[in-house]
Design an enzyme around this catalytic site. Structure first.
Site, mmCIF file in Angstrom:
data_model
loop_
_atom_site.group_PDB
_atom_site.id
_atom_site.type_symbol
_atom_site.label_atom_id
_atom_site.label_comp_id
_atom_site.label_asym_id
_atom_site.label_seq_id
_atom_site.Cartn_x
_atom_site.Cartn_y
_atom_site.Cartn_z
ATOM 1 N N GLU A 407 0.808 -1.218 0.000
ATOM 2 C CA GLU A 407 0.000 0.000 0.000
ATOM 3 C C GLU A 407 0.840 1.265 0.000
ATOM 4 O OE1 GLU A 407 -0.622 -2.713 1.747
ATOM 5 O OE2 GLU A 407 -2.494 -3.346 0.797
ATOM 6 N N HIS A 476 -11.980 -5.920 7.827
ATOM 7 C CA HIS A 476 -12.678 -5.532 6.593
ATOM 8 C C HIS A 476 -13.859 -4.653 6.968
ATOM 9 C CE1 HIS A 476 -10.610 -9.313 5.567
ATOM 10 N NE2 HIS A 476 -10.462 -8.786 4.374
#
Ligand SMILES: Cc1ncc(C[n+]2csc(CCOP(=O)(O)OP(=O)(O)O)c2C)c(N)n1
Length: 674
Positions: A407, A476
Site C-alpha cells: 500500500e 474488513h
C-alpha cells in the site's frame, strides 16, 4: 596522493572544460558547506546538514545526466547534486536562513530539502526513504508518456532499511523503469554503524529485484561518472533500473545538532580525509595539466566571490510572513447554505458499485491523463468488488494496472506520478489496509503543497471501500475517516448515492489536491438510484439535505446517511420531523448548511459507524456547541460505536455494535423529548 590513474576523462566522453567544471562544482559544494557550518556556529543559521566528503558521488553522478530532460530527487545531504544540477549558492543560503524567497519551501522546511518544479526536482521531506517511491511514480510517468528521460533518486545507506526502499526497488524492477538508485554509503545512519544497519550486501540486493547493482568508490569522481554513464545508457535503452552503491564518508557530524565524537574516532575521520574527493580530483587535474596555478586561483576567486555575494544577499532577504497559505492548491470557500433537497437527476437506476464502475469509465474517457492502479484492479478481475471492471480492456494496460501488494507503494507511486503530471486514482482494496500508506498520505501527499510553498501539488483520488455491516470482522470493517479528516492538506469525501458517486468523483479528479474518496461498502449493492446522464458535479464541501424537517437535525454520511433516511419516515410517523443532512464531504465541511439547519431545529444528532471517542462526530459536536450554542434546546448527541476495535465477525456481536435505523429512531426520539 591516491587518485584514479586507470581512467581518463576523455575516454569517458568528458572534455577538459567539463572535468574542470566538475572540480569547480565540487569545490563550490565544499566551500558552501564550510560556510554553512561557520554561520551556524555564529548563530546566524539555526541548523545545518553537511555534504562535505560526498562531493564526488554527488557532482559526478549529475554529469552523466541530461539536465534538459532528466529528473533528480536529491536527499538532504546532496548539496553537490543540487549545485551541479542548477541550484545556485544563493538558493542554499536562502534556505539556510529560512527566507521568504527560499525557492525550495519559502522558509517552511529545514535546509537541504531540495525542490524546484522547473528543474524537475520534486520537493523532499525529512522522512527517510519516502522519496524512492516518488521516484518510481515519476519514472512510471516518464515511461507511460514514452519520454526519453531518466530519473535518479539519492539516499543514504541507512534509508535502505526502510520498507519504501524495498518496495521501490521491487516496483522499479517489475516495470523495468528508467530509474537509478544512488546510495551514498557513508558508513553511518547518524550514529548507527553499517554493521548494525545492513545485513549482507546492499549491492547484491538489486539482483533479487531483477536488475544490476554496482559498487563504486564514491570518492573517485571519474569512477562514479563511468558507472552512472552505464546506468543511464541502460535506463535510456529501456533495460530498466540500476542500483549504484557509492562508498563514501561525511566529514562533519550528521548535522549541526550531532556530536560525532561519541560514535567515531578522530583517526577514522583522518583516514578518510586522506581520500578527500575534492583533493583527488584536483590532483588529477594538475597531473593532466588542466589546472595551472592561474586557473586554480581564478576558480578559487570565483567561488569565493559567488559565496560572499550569496551569503550577503540571502541574509538581507525578507523573512517569510505568511504561515497559513498554501495548505491546499485549491481552497474551497464555503458556499451558501443548502436549504432544501437537490433535484433528483434523471438517469438509469443502478446500485452504488455499478455507479462507481460507470463513473470511472467516464472519468478515464474525459481525462486522458487519468490512471487507475491498485491490487487486483486490472483485466478480468477488475477489483475485488468489481469497481474497476473492464477498465484495462477499454483503456489499455497503461491506464489501469495491477500493483504489487504494497500500500505504501500504491500511494507513494501515486505521489510521484501525480507530481509528474498525471491525475492518479489509486485503489486501496480495503480501508483497513491503508495504514501502511499513512506516511505517504500524511507526511507526503498532504504536505507537498504547503512544504513547497505551493510550487508542487499532487492530484490524487484515493478510492477505498470502508465501513462495517457486512460481516467483514476486524479487518474488513474499519472506518478511517477521522484519521484523514484530521490532516490539513487532505480532502475527504463519502458518497452514499449513485448520483453523488459520479458527482463527487468528477469533482475529486478535477481537484488539484489529494482527496480520500471513501466508499461505504455496505451500500455497494444496497443503495440504488439514478445514475445522472451527462455532466454532473457535486462540488467538494457541499452537503445535501436529503430529508427536510423542522424538529431535529440528523448529521450522517455513508451507510449512516442511508439509514437516517430509512429512519426519517418512521420518526415522522411518531410525530417528529427530522432534517437529514448527508454531509458527503467531511473535509472541507459544509458548515453553512449545518448551521442553518441547527438554527432551525435547535437539536442535533450525529450518527457515524466509527468509534465515538475522538471520532468525526466530536468535531461536529464541538463546532455546533461553539457556534450555535444560543440556538440549541438540547445537548448535541452522538450515536456511534463504543470504544471497541471495529468489528467482531459473529453476527450477534456485530449487531450489538453497528448502528441501525431503529437505533437512529431511538436516539432521535430521546433527543426530541429533551
Ligand atoms: C523515517 C525516519 N526515521 C528516522 C529519522 C531520523 N533520521 C534522520 S537522518 C537519519 C539517518 C539517515 O542515515 P542515512 O540514510 O545513512 O543517510 P546519511 O544521513 O548518513 O547521509 C535518521 C535516523 C527520519 N528523518 N525519518
Amino acid at each position: 596522493m591516491d587518485f584514479d590513474r586507470n581512467l581518463h576523462h576523455q575516454d569517458l566522453g568528458l572534455d577538459d572544460d567539463q572535468v574542470v567544471d566538475m572540480y569547480r562544482l565540487m569545490l563550490m559544494a565544499r566551500r558552501v558547506d564550510d560556510r554553512l557550518f561557520a554561520l551556524q556556529r555564529q548563530g546566524r543559521a539555526p541548523f545545518v546538514v553537511g555534504s562535505s566528503g560526498h562531493e564526488a558521488v554527488q557532482v559526478a553522478s549529475v554529469f552523466a545526466l541530461d539536465k534538459a530532460k532528466d529528473w533528480v530527487l536529491p536527499y538532504y545531504r546532496d548539496m553537490g547534486v543540487a549545485l551541479a544540477w542548477g541550484f545556485k549558492p544563493v538558493d542554499v543560503f536562502l534556505a539556510a536562513f529560512a527566507k521568504k524567497s527560499d525557492p525550495m519551501s519559502g522558509g517552511r522546511q529545514l535546509p537541504g530539502h531540495w525542490s524546484d518544479p522547473e528543474l524537475r526536482v520534486l520537493t523532499q521531506s525529512s522522512v527517510i526513504g519516502t522519496q524512492y517511491l516518488h521516484a518510481v511514480g515519476i519514472a512510471q510517468a516518464v515511461k507511460t508518456r514514452g519520454e526519453d528521460a531518466v530519473v535518479v533518486v539519492y539516499g543514504g545507506e541507512g534509508s535502505t532499511s526502510e520498507g519504501d526502499w524495498h518496495e521501490a526497488m521491487n516496483w522499479a524492477g517489475i516495470h523495468k523503469l528508467p530509474l537509478i538508485f544512488v546510495i551514498e554509503n557513508n558508513g553511518y545512519a547518524i550514529s548507527v554503524p553499517h554493521s548494525e544497519e545492513v545485513a549482507g550486501s546492499l549491492t547484491a540486493r538489486a539482483a533479487g529485484y531483477g536488475f544490476p547493482g554496482v559498487e563504486v568508490d564514491g570518492n573517485r569522481s571519474l569512477r562514479v561518472f563511468k558507472v552512472m554513464q552505464e546506468a543511464v545508457t541502460r535506463a535510456r535503452s529501456g533495460e530498466g533500473p540500476t542500483l549504484v552503491e557509492a562508498e563514501t564518508y561525511r566529514y562533519y557530524a550528521h548535522t549541526s545538532d550531532d556530536n560525532d565524537a561519541l560514535y567515531r574516532s578522530r583517526e577514522e575521520v583522518e583516514t578518510w580525509r586522506k581520500r578527500d574527493p575534492v583533493a583527488r580530483l584536483r590532483q588529477y587535474l594538475i597531473e593532466h595539466r588542466l589546472l595551472s596555478e592561474a586557473r586554480e586561483d581564478s576558480i578559487d576567486t570565483e567561488v569565493a566571490r559567488a559565496l560572499a555575494e550569496a551569503v550577503e544577499s540571502a541574509e538581507a532577504a525578507p523573512d517569510p510572513d505568511e504561515a497559513l497559505s498554501r495548505v491546499y492548491a485549491r481552497v474551497i470557500e464555503p458556499g451558501p447554505a443548502a436549504t432544501e433537497p437537490e433535484p433528483v437527476p434523471s438517469g438509469e437506476s443502478v446500485n452504488l458499485i455499478t455507479a462507481i464502475n460507470m463513473a470511472l469509465h467516464e472519468v478515464l474517457e474525459a481525462y486522458p491523463d487519468a490512471v487507475v492502479f491498485g491490487e487486483d484492479v486490472a483485466r478480468e478481475k477488475g477489483g475485488v468488488f468489481k469497481a474497476t471492471q473492464s477498465l484495462t480492456q477499454t483503456f489499455g494496460p497503461a491506464r489501469c494496472f495491477n500493483t504489487p501488494l504494497a500500500e505504501s507503494s500504491i500511494i507513494g507511486a501515486a505521489v510521484g506520478m501525480a507530481a509528474a503530471g498525471f491525475r492518479v486514482i489509486p485503489e486501496i482494496q480495503f480501508a483497513d489496509y491503508i495504514h501502511p500508506a499513512f506516511d505517504q498520505l500524511v507526511s507526503e501527499a498532504a504536505r507537498i503543497c504547503y512544504r513547497s510553498d505551493g510550487r508542487w501539488n499532487v492530484p490524487i483520488v484515493v478510492r477505498t471501500p470502508y465501513g462495517a455491516g457486512i460481516h467483514g470482522a476486524l479487518y474488513h470493517s474499519q472506518s478511517i475517516e477521522s484519521f484523514y479528516a484530521h490532516i490539513p492538506g487532505l480532502k475527504v469525501v463519502v458518497p452514499s448515492t449513485p448520483a453523488d458517486v459520479k458527482g463527487l468523483l468528477f469533482s475529486a479528479v478535477d481537484d488539484p489536491d489529494p482527496v480520500i474518496y471513501l466508499e461505504p461498502k455496505k451500500l455497494y449493492r444496497l443503495a440504488k438510484g439514478p445514475y445522472p446522464e451527462g455532466e454532473h458535479l457535486v462540488p467538494l464541501g457541499r452537503a445535501a439535505i436529503t430529508h427536510p424537517g423542522t424538529d431535529l437535525t440528523i448529521l450522517a454520511y455513508g451507510a449512516m446517511a442511508y439509514f437516517a433516511l430509512e429512519a426519517a419516515p418512521v420518526l415522522e410517523g411518531l410525530g417528529i420531523s427530522p432534517e437529514v443532512i448527508d454531509l458527503r464531504s467531511l473535509k472541507p465541511l459544509d458548515w453553512p448548511t449545518i448551521e442553518e439547519s441547527v438554527k432551525k431545529t435547535s437539536r442535533a444528532l450525529i450518527v457515524h459507524e466509527d468509534n465515538e471517542f475522538v471520532g468525526y462526530g466530536a468535531e461536529l459536536a464541538a463546532q455546533i456547541a461553539d457556534k450555535t450554542f444560543e440556538w440549541l434546546d438540547a445537548p448535541v448527541r452522538r450515536y456511534a460505536l463504543p470504544d471497541v476495535p471495529i468489528m467482531p465477525y459473529a453476527g450477534p456481536l456485530e449487531a450489538q455494535l453497528y448502528p441501525t435505523p431503529e437505533g437512529i429512531v431511538r436516539h432521535a426520539q430521546e433527543l426530541a423529548k429533551y
